[in-house]
Write an enzyme that holds these catalytic residues in place. Structure first.
Site, short mmCIF file in Angstrom:
data_model
loop_
_atom_site.label_atom_id
_atom_site.label_comp_id
_atom_site.label_asym_id
_atom_site.label_seq_id
_atom_site.Cartn_x
_atom_site.Cartn_y
_atom_site.Cartn_z
N THR A 54 -18.54 24.36 54.95
CA THR A 54 -18.90 23.19 54.05
C THR A 54 -17.86 23.07 53.30
O THR A 54 -17.55 24.12 52.46
CB THR A 54 -20.15 23.48 53.25
OG1 THR A 54 -21.33 23.15 54.31
CG2 THR A 54 -20.21 22.26 52.21
N LYS A 104 -21.98 16.02 54.82
CA LYS A 104 -22.76 17.26 54.36
C LYS A 104 -22.82 17.05 52.93
O LYS A 104 -24.02 17.60 52.21
CB LYS A 104 -21.84 18.47 54.70
CG LYS A 104 -22.39 19.94 54.26
CD LYS A 104 -23.78 20.19 54.97
CE LYS A 104 -24.26 21.39 54.45
NZ LYS A 104 -23.67 22.62 54.82
N LYS A 144 -20.34 25.86 44.80
CA LYS A 144 -19.29 25.16 45.51
C LYS A 144 -19.42 23.94 46.01
O LYS A 144 -18.79 23.10 45.55
CB LYS A 144 -18.61 26.27 46.62
CG LYS A 144 -17.47 25.89 47.38
CD LYS A 144 -18.02 25.28 48.63
CE LYS A 144 -18.47 26.15 49.30
NZ LYS A 144 -18.92 25.79 50.85
#
Length: 292
Positions: A97, A172, A240
């Site tokens: 990701t 995502k 993150k």
């Protein structure tokens, strides 16, 4: 066609994903910064490589699933990275990701070398990886996707082509935005149950089958109820991801206030030293907030 697989990143999810490809009959060349994390794969016949470059030289399709965008950049675009040592006609599939803009950059730089590249982040956590039931969202050229879909199908049950380079990462982000808000609800719901003197597993037995049903309550909620805060997905990696989504929203000039709030709670978890717990570790923040 019998293709040789390269795999970089054998952590909580990557090791299981690579193992599925090996069990499907593909020879695998693997690299991880900590070699011991690849031990199970090596015991099953994977070939150890000393660098991403060595993986690239030996494999036809190179998969990467590492931690942060900086890791992706170094692994794929660095001087000892995959792209510098991949011949034309090879395919890079980054399943980390990461940032949509970085996915676009990798695609463009790969194309200049005649190398094909896809961004293919996944959802499903450690359970989805172990059971080969991941959702895989893919950006890049449709023709490249078609070439590797059979490999992706080995690892997931919902493999979707989402569009041009970066589209997998954007999809995502939608996933992570939804999970972030849902996890706030999960931990508040279960903390309420705890303060009310109820058994958390019994509460999940009821609410996990109705309108509130989700993987977050039925999988991660169960872990909270059982005092299991081991990572299926690290808090530090979730922070993150939320940061990427917030930055993308700012770039596109709109606000995500719910995500911003969830991000603050998870940053608090990091500050409390919980960065290596699973995302369900957010429950511990609410315990501390309420003097438990």
């Amino acid at each position: 066609m019998d293709r040789t697989i390269g795999w970089i990143g054998t952590g909580v999810m990557g090791a299981s994903m690579c193992m599925h490809l090996m069990k499907a009959g593909h020879e695998a060349f693997v690299y991880n910064r900590t070699k011991s994390k690849a031990e199970a794969l090596l015991n099953e016949g994977a070939v150890w490589c000393e660098s991403p470059a060595q993986v690239a030289r030996n494999a036809d399709v190179i998969f990467t699933i590492v931690g942060y965008p900086s890791d992706v950049e170094q692994t794929i675009l660095g001087t000892d990275g995959v792209l510098q040592h991949a011949d034309a006609s090879k395919i890079i599939v980054d399943m980390t990701t990461s940032e949509p803009a970085l996915a676009e950059r990798i695609f463009q730089e790969a194309a200049r070398k005649g190398v094909e590249a896809l961004d293919a982040p996944v959802s499903g956590g450690d359970v989805g990886a172990r059971e080969a039931k991941l959702a895989i969202m893919v950006g890049g050229e449709r023709e490249t996707f078609d070439k590797v879909k059979d490999l992706l199908d080995v690892m997931g049950t919902n493999v979707q082509y989402r569009g041009k380079a970066g589209s997998g990462q954007h999809t995502k982000m939608c996933n992570q935005i939804l999970i972030a808000g849902t996890m706030i609800g999960v931990v508040e719901s279960l903390f309420y149950a705890y303060k009310s003197g109820m058994d958390l597993n019994e509460v999940i037995d009821v609410i996990g089958t109705g309108a509130a049903s989700s993987v977050c309550i039925n999988v991660l909620g169960r872990r909270i109820a059982n005092g299991d805060f081991d990572p299926g997905f690290f808090i530090k990696h979730f922070v993150k991801d939320m940061g990427i989504a917030l930055a993308e929203a700012k770039r596109m000039q709109f606000a995500l206030p719910g995500l911003a709030l969830a991000h603050q709670f998870y940053v608090s978890a990091m500050a409390l030293g919980y960065e290596d717990l699973g995302t369900q570790g957010l429950y511990k923040v609410f315990e501390k907030m309420n003097g438990e």
